[in-house]
Write a protein that holds these residues in place. Structure first.
Motif, short mmCIF file in Angstrom:
data_model
loop_
_atom_site.label_atom_id
_atom_site.label_comp_id
_atom_site.label_asym_id
_atom_site.label_seq_id
_atom_site.Cartn_x
_atom_site.Cartn_y
_atom_site.Cartn_z
N ASP A 34 0.81 -1.21 0.00
CA ASP A 34 0.00 0.00 0.00
C ASP A 34 0.85 1.27 0.00
O ASP A 34 0.72 2.12 -0.87
N LEU A 35 1.72 1.41 0.98
CA LEU A 35 2.43 2.67 1.13
C LEU A 35 3.56 2.85 0.11
O LEU A 35 3.73 3.94 -0.43
N ARG A 84 -2.30 9.15 -0.31
CA ARG A 84 -1.53 8.87 0.91
C ARG A 84 -2.48 8.84 2.11
O ARG A 84 -2.37 7.97 2.97
N SER A 87 -4.26 5.61 2.04
CA SER A 87 -3.36 4.53 2.42
C SER A 87 -3.19 4.46 3.93
O SER A 87 -3.24 3.38 4.53
#
Length: 121
Positions: A34-35, A84, A87
């Protein structure tokens, strides 16, 4: 095949996230899936990341072109970026603690000697 080492970003930040042994794996899976893609999509590079199982830590470096001021400004904008924010909302667990510090390479890059022809041996 090129023997030139890849160029590192101009500014690097070392990050250490302390987790617990039972949350380390789920955090790392989220971070990888994800990040990391979100960071890269915003122009950051991640030259390396390691897990220290004996201390339940994720240790990684994030880089961005430019000086520390440019990195800080890019990160400020990145932190507000909707991808972001989304996330971070999916983050399974928060680290117990974390540190971040700008770092500089102090080891010169390795060089590969250039060999001549076999006749030079």
């Amino acid at each position: 095949m090129s023997t030139t080492p890849p160029q590192a970003p101009a500014t690097l930040q070392l990050r250490r996230y302390q987790l617990t042994p039972d949350t380390l794996d789920s955090f790392v899976r989220w971070w990888q899936k994800d990040l990391v893609p979100v960071r890269r999509a915003y122009g950051f590079d991640i030259p390396f990341a390691y897990v220290a199982r004996d201390t339940a830590e994720l240790i990684w470096v994030v880089g961005h072109p430019g000086d520390e001021a440019a990195f800080t400004e890019a990160e400020r904008k990145y932190n507000a970026w909707p991808d972001r924010v989304a996330s971070m909302a999916r983050q399974p667990v928060a680290p117990v603690s974390g540190t971040a510090a700008f770092v500089r390479d102090v080891v010169p890059p390795a060089t590969v000697p250039v060999r001549g022809t076999d006749a030079d041996l």
